[in-house]
Design a protein around this motif. Structure first.
Motif, PDB file in Angstrom:
ATOM      1  N   SER A  80       5.621  -7.853  16.598  1.00  0.00           N
ATOM      2  CA  SER A  80       5.662  -7.488  15.182  1.00  0.00           C
ATOM      3  C   SER A  80       6.798  -6.507  14.971  1.00  0.00           C
ATOM      4  O   SER A  80       7.157  -5.740  15.872  1.00  0.00           O
ATOM      5  N   TYR A  81       7.375  -6.556  13.779  1.00  0.00           N
ATOM      6  CA  TYR A  81       8.446  -5.613  13.453  1.00  0.00           C
ATOM      7  C   TYR A  81       7.936  -4.171  13.534  1.00  0.00           C
ATOM      8  O   TYR A  81       8.639  -3.273  13.995  1.00  0.00           O
ATOM      9  N   GLU A  82       6.694  -3.982  13.102  1.00  0.00           N
ATOM     10  CA  GLU A  82       6.142  -2.638  13.065  1.00  0.00           C
ATOM     11  C   GLU A  82       5.942  -2.062  14.454  1.00  0.00           C
ATOM     12  O   GLU A  82       6.314  -0.905  14.720  1.00  0.00           O
ATOM     13  N   VAL A 111      13.686  -4.716  12.907  1.00  0.00           N
ATOM     14  CA  VAL A 111      13.129  -3.587  13.662  1.00  0.00           C
ATOM     15  C   VAL A 111      13.796  -2.288  13.224  1.00  0.00           C
ATOM     16  O   VAL A 111      13.136  -1.260  13.028  1.00  0.00           O
ATOM     17  N   ALA A 112      15.120  -2.312  13.043  1.00  0.00           N
ATOM     18  CA  ALA A 112      15.835  -1.116  12.580  1.00  0.00           C
ATOM     19  C   ALA A 112      15.324  -0.677  11.216  1.00  0.00           C
ATOM     20  O   ALA A 112      15.083   0.520  10.979  1.00  0.00           O
ATOM     21  N   LEU A 113      15.147  -1.632  10.304  1.00  0.00           N
ATOM     22  CA  LEU A 113      14.677  -1.306   8.966  1.00  0.00           C
ATOM     23  C   LEU A 113      13.273  -0.715   9.014  1.00  0.00           C
ATOM     24  O   LEU A 113      12.981   0.297   8.358  1.00  0.00           O
ATOM     25  N   GLN A 114      12.397  -1.314   9.801  1.00  0.00           N
ATOM     26  CA  GLN A 114      11.036  -0.786   9.901  1.00  0.00           C
ATOM     27  C   GLN A 114      11.006   0.589  10.567  1.00  0.00           C
ATOM     28  O   GLN A 114      10.159   1.427  10.241  1.00  0.00           O
ATOM     29  N   PRO A 132      17.222 -10.262   5.931  1.00  0.00           N
ATOM     30  CA  PRO A 132      16.665 -10.267   4.575  1.00  0.00           C
ATOM     31  C   PRO A 132      15.451  -9.337   4.485  1.00  0.00           C
ATOM     32  O   PRO A 132      14.799  -9.066   5.493  1.00  0.00           O
ATOM     33  N   LEU A 133      15.142  -8.883   3.276  1.00  0.00           N
ATOM     34  CA  LEU A 133      14.022  -7.959   3.134  1.00  0.00           C
ATOM     35  C   LEU A 133      12.694  -8.663   2.896  1.00  0.00           C
ATOM     36  O   LEU A 133      11.646  -8.027   2.870  1.00  0.00           O
ATOM     37  N   ARG A 134      12.734  -9.970   2.713  1.00  0.00           N
ATOM     38  CA  ARG A 134      11.480 -10.726   2.603  1.00  0.00           C
ATOM     39  C   ARG A 134      11.682 -12.122   3.183  1.00  0.00           C
ATOM     40  O   ARG A 134      12.793 -12.656   3.174  1.00  0.00           O
ATOM     41  N   ARG A 189       5.027 -15.412   9.849  1.00  0.00           N
ATOM     42  CA  ARG A 189       4.329 -14.362   9.124  1.00  0.00           C
ATOM     43  C   ARG A 189       5.084 -14.006   7.840  1.00  0.00           C
ATOM     44  O   ARG A 189       6.281 -13.760   7.865  1.00  0.00           O
ATOM     45  N   ASP A 190       4.360 -14.024   6.723  1.00  0.00           N
ATOM     46  CA  ASP A 190       5.002 -13.677   5.460  1.00  0.00           C
ATOM     47  C   ASP A 190       5.202 -12.162   5.386  1.00  0.00           C
ATOM     48  O   ASP A 190       4.392 -11.391   5.914  1.00  0.00           O
ATOM     49  N   TYR A 191       6.292 -11.750   4.759  1.00  0.00           N
ATOM     50  CA  TYR A 191       6.537 -10.322   4.561  1.00  0.00           C
ATOM     51  C   TYR A 191       7.426 -10.129   3.351  1.00  0.00           C
ATOM     52  O   TYR A 191       8.209 -10.998   2.983  1.00  0.00           O
ATOM     53  N   ASP A 192       7.274  -8.978   2.739  1.00  0.00           N
ATOM     54  CA  ASP A 192       8.131  -8.567   1.620  1.00  0.00           C
ATOM     55  C   ASP A 192       8.159  -7.049   1.641  1.00  0.00           C
ATOM     56  O   ASP A 192       7.166  -6.388   1.340  1.00  0.00           O
TER      57      ASP A 192
END
Length: 277
Positions: A80-82, A111-114, A132-134, A189-192
């Motif tokens: 997971s990114y988190e 990963v950097a963004l999270q 992308p952010l979503r 996995r969906d994300y936004d």
């Protein structure tokens, strides 16, 4: 200043992970290094052609293999990114760093963004490349490929450069199919992250190719959420935010990390953070 030569075989034990990283370059007086994160199915070695040498000419670069990639063996935990962002923050603490600049490509960009979102005090500046952010922003053809990704895909990818890189360094090469299964779960996995991005204050550079796997318009939307591109920057630059956007010409999602244009836009952004500190 002393130049740090690459140190293959350096590991940190954190969050149940035996995480591999390499240090190279010349430490800056402010002590803020750049942490570099590869893309999906990649490893630290994917940046060796031109990006890392260009960036570590004037700063320390710490290249990291995230969970299940490169020399970092997988553990009994979903990708997971988190969780990978939490691993990176733990590495920053492990290294005794007050904070670091973080740059990631594709998976690594997420990963950097999270990391900037979840651990803002640990990140001075962030560079997200082809990120992308979503999930919905990826082109339909890219999302279709993500839907098909799984352990069954691994066998078809054995005669590819990404498998050659993986097999050459992975502690357990037989985990190849397992990695494809976990990456498939992550990619479906969906994300936004729109609300989190809108609240982000970390100076951010967004980089995308003009033929990336999502539309350039999405990169400008991402930039606008950070407050960028909303007004005239002014003759003296006083109207600009600390954030930057670069759309690289003639570049796709699959070759952007090898483009000489990439360090050419990243270096001035990082230099500006050094001047601001």
């Amino acid at each position: 200043m002393t130049t740090i030569h690459p140190t293959p075989g350096t590991y940190a034990d954190l969050n149940g992970l035996h995480m591999y990283y390499e240090r190279s370059g010349t430490p800056r007086p402010d002590g803020v290094p750049l942490i570099l994160l590869h893309g999906g199915f990649g490893a630290t070695g994917m940046f060796g052609g031109g990006l890392t040498p260009a960036l570590n000419a004037g700063r320390e670069v710490i290249a990291v293999d995230v969970q299940g990639h490169g020399r970092t063996a997988d553990i009994d935990r979903p990708l997971s990114y988190e969780s990978m962002a939490d691993d990176l923050a733990a590495l920053i603490r492990h290294l005794g760093l007050e904070r670091a600049d973080v740059m990631g490509y594709s998976l690594g960009g997420g990963v950097a963004l999270q990391t900037a979102i979840r651990h803002p005090d640990a990140v001075r500046a962030m560079v997200a490349v082809s990120t992308p952010l979503r999930r919905e922003a990826w082109y339909i053809s890219s999302r279709d490929s993500m839907e098909q990704m799984g352990e069954h895909t691994a066998q078809h990818m054995l005669r590819t450069p990404i498998y050659e890189l993986y097999a050459a360094v992975a502690p357990r090469p037989d985990d190849w199919a397992r990695l494809w299964g976990k990456m498939g779960d992550l990619m479906r996995r969906d994300y936004d992250w729109t609300p989190q991005v809108a609240a982000l204050t970390t100076p951010t550079l967004l980089v995308a190719g003009n033929a990336d796997s999502f539309a350039p318009a999405h990169a400008t939307e991402f930039f606008a959420l950070l407050g960028g591109g909303q007004r005239d920057g002014g003759w003296d630059g006083s109207g600009m935010t600390p954030h930057r956007l670069a759309i690289l010409p003639g570049v796709t999602h699959y070759d952007i990390f090898t483009s000489p244009l990439l360090p050419a836009v990243v270096q001035p952004f990082l230099d500006a953070q050094d001047a601001r500190s």
